[in-house]
Design a protein around this motif. Structure first.
Motif, PDB file in Angstrom:
ATOM      1  N   HIS A 150     -27.860 -10.779 -10.981  1.00  0.00           N
ATOM      2  CA  HIS A 150     -26.828  -9.737 -10.995  1.00  0.00           C
ATOM      3  C   HIS A 150     -25.475 -10.148 -10.418  1.00  0.00           C
ATOM      4  O   HIS A 150     -24.436  -9.877 -11.018  1.00  0.00           O
ATOM      5  CB  HIS A 150     -27.332  -8.479 -10.283  1.00  0.00           C
ATOM      6  N   TYR A 151     -25.481 -10.800  -9.252  1.00  0.00           N
ATOM      7  CA  TYR A 151     -24.215 -11.028  -8.547  1.00  0.00           C
ATOM      8  C   TYR A 151     -23.484 -12.300  -8.978  1.00  0.00           C
ATOM      9  O   TYR A 151     -22.329 -12.510  -8.581  1.00  0.00           O
ATOM     10  CB  TYR A 151     -24.456 -11.066  -7.035  1.00  0.00           C
ATOM     11  N   HIS A 152     -24.132 -13.183  -9.724  1.00  0.00           N
ATOM     12  CA  HIS A 152     -23.503 -14.431 -10.176  1.00  0.00           C
ATOM     13  C   HIS A 152     -22.897 -15.205  -9.002  1.00  0.00           C
ATOM     14  O   HIS A 152     -21.714 -15.576  -9.027  1.00  0.00           O
ATOM     15  CB  HIS A 152     -22.377 -14.161 -11.185  1.00  0.00           C
ATOM     16  N   PRO A 153     -23.657 -15.487  -7.949  1.00  0.00           N
ATOM     17  CA  PRO A 153     -23.046 -16.146  -6.779  1.00  0.00           C
ATOM     18  C   PRO A 153     -22.500 -17.529  -7.086  1.00  0.00           C
ATOM     19  O   PRO A 153     -23.037 -18.264  -7.922  1.00  0.00           O
ATOM     20  CB  PRO A 153     -24.209 -16.216  -5.777  1.00  0.00           C
ATOM     21  N   LYS A 154     -21.426 -17.846  -6.376  1.00  0.00           N
ATOM     22  CA  LYS A 154     -20.817 -19.174  -6.441  1.00  0.00           C
ATOM     23  C   LYS A 154     -20.548 -19.653  -5.026  1.00  0.00           C
ATOM     24  O   LYS A 154     -20.286 -18.862  -4.120  1.00  0.00           O
ATOM     25  CB  LYS A 154     -19.510 -19.148  -7.244  1.00  0.00           C
ATOM     26  N   ALA A 155     -20.627 -20.958  -4.838  1.00  0.00           N
ATOM     27  CA  ALA A 155     -20.332 -21.562  -3.544  1.00  0.00           C
ATOM     28  C   ALA A 155     -19.422 -22.762  -3.771  1.00  0.00           C
ATOM     29  O   ALA A 155     -19.340 -23.297  -4.875  1.00  0.00           O
ATOM     30  CB  ALA A 155     -21.616 -21.974  -2.829  1.00  0.00           C
ATOM     31  N   GLU A 156     -18.768 -23.184  -2.705  1.00  0.00           N
ATOM     32  CA  GLU A 156     -17.742 -24.208  -2.829  1.00  0.00           C
ATOM     33  C   GLU A 156     -18.119 -25.441  -2.020  1.00  0.00           C
ATOM     34  O   GLU A 156     -18.655 -25.344  -0.913  1.00  0.00           O
ATOM     35  CB  GLU A 156     -16.412 -23.640  -2.326  1.00  0.00           C
ATOM     36  N   ILE A 157     -17.834 -26.600  -2.605  1.00  0.00           N
ATOM     37  CA  ILE A 157     -17.987 -27.855  -1.884  1.00  0.00           C
ATOM     38  C   ILE A 157     -16.831 -28.768  -2.274  1.00  0.00           C
ATOM     39  O   ILE A 157     -16.506 -28.902  -3.453  1.00  0.00           O
ATOM     40  CB  ILE A 157     -19.353 -28.518  -2.189  1.00  0.00           C
ATOM     41  N   ARG A 158     -16.196 -29.332  -1.264  1.00  0.00           N
ATOM     42  CA  ARG A 158     -15.038 -30.213  -1.474  1.00  0.00           C
ATOM     43  C   ARG A 158     -13.997 -29.579  -2.400  1.00  0.00           C
ATOM     44  O   ARG A 158     -13.441 -30.230  -3.281  1.00  0.00           O
ATOM     45  CB  ARG A 158     -15.493 -31.578  -2.006  1.00  0.00           C
ATOM     46  N   GLY A 159     -13.783 -28.277  -2.195  1.00  0.00           N
ATOM     47  CA  GLY A 159     -12.754 -27.567  -2.939  1.00  0.00           C
ATOM     48  C   GLY A 159     -13.138 -27.166  -4.341  1.00  0.00           C
ATOM     49  O   GLY A 159     -12.337 -26.570  -5.061  1.00  0.00           O
ATOM     50  N   GLN A 160     -14.366 -27.483  -4.764  1.00  0.00           N
ATOM     51  CA  GLN A 160     -14.823 -27.133  -6.106  1.00  0.00           C
ATOM     52  C   GLN A 160     -15.881 -26.045  -6.038  1.00  0.00           C
ATOM     53  O   GLN A 160     -16.833 -26.144  -5.249  1.00  0.00           O
ATOM     54  CB  GLN A 160     -15.390 -28.359  -6.829  1.00  0.00           C
ATOM     55  N   SER A 161     -15.712 -25.007  -6.859  1.00  0.00           N
ATOM     56  CA  SER A 161     -16.645 -23.887  -6.882  1.00  0.00           C
ATOM     57  C   SER A 161     -17.700 -24.102  -7.958  1.00  0.00           C
ATOM     58  O   SER A 161     -17.376 -24.499  -9.081  1.00  0.00           O
ATOM     59  CB  SER A 161     -15.877 -22.587  -7.150  1.00  0.00           C
TER      60      SER A 161
END
Length: 221
Positions: free
Chosen positions: A150-161
């Motif tokens: 449902h929420y389509h989570p995204k996380a970031e590493i080294r400025g890239q999502s």
């Protein structure tokens, strides 16, 4: 598979780089939020025209995951289509492709908030799916051993999502599997409230990469 192996409610699972979830013991492959037909739905409602390739891209990725894992069952965890009309407008070629993917295995459509699952395609339709200590449903509640989307989570590493799984000791929230799907940042208030302080984010991409889930100020561990 370049996946990340972890345990939830005593069950060993693998987060695949594609955004699918693999349960080896049950031979169950789970994908969430395919949103097939999104470009068609946007065009139909007078929105920005998008190249109509997301169904091809999503089904191609799903075909590859099925070929790699050879699942006994595939669970689509809600919002498989962008709306019911998008399901009805699926091309004959794409419908045939889904039928071929369904052959020889159980196929389960779980109800989402965008659609209850396509009525004109094969498979079983459920509101939620329970297996052993795990409960699969589209939108998270407070139940232990819960897997949702449902929420389509995204996380970031080294400025890239990147799309990401969010996992703590009680629950897993899956990334959107479909192409052209947006996402909600892991540091959003909604996701911060759902996940416990020690939660991790498992990023999709070439390989599944687990990192600590970023905490907002006021939600620190």
């Amino acid at each position: 598979m370049n996946g990340h192996i972890f345990t939830l409610a005593g069950v060993t699972l693998t987060a695949l780089p594609s955004g699918a979830l693999w349960w080896p013991e049950k031979r169950l492959l789970t994908v969430s939020d395919l949103h097939l037909g999104k470009s068609e739905r946007i065009a139909r409602r007078g929105g920005t025209m998008l190249p109509p390739y997301e169904v091809d891209a999503t089904l191609h990725r799903l075909s590859e995951d099925i070929a790699r894992t050879d699942p006994a069952a595939v669970l689509c965890l809600g919002d498989s289509f962008d709306d019911l009309t998008a399901a009805e407008n699926l091309s004959e070629a794409h419908a045939l492709q889904i039928t071929r993917l369904q052959a020889g295995r159980q196929w389960i459509w779980a109800e989402g908030n965008h659609d209850p699952g396509p009525a004109n395609l094969g498979g079983t339709h459920v509101v939620e799916y329970r297996a052993g200590p795990l409960t699969f449903r589209h939108i998270a509640t407070s139940e232990t051993g819960e897997i949702s989307g449902h929420y389509h989570p995204k996380a970031e590493i080294r400025g890239q999502s990147r799309p990401a799984f969010l996992c703590d000791m009680d629950r897993l929230i899956m990334p959107a599997y479909g192409a052209y799907t947006g996402g909600l940042r892991a540091d959003s208030d909604t996701l911060q409230r759902l996940m416990k302080p020690a939660a991790i984010a498992i990023l999709t991409g070439h390989r599944a990469l687990a990192i600590p889930m970023v905490r907002m100020r006021g939600h620190a561990a």
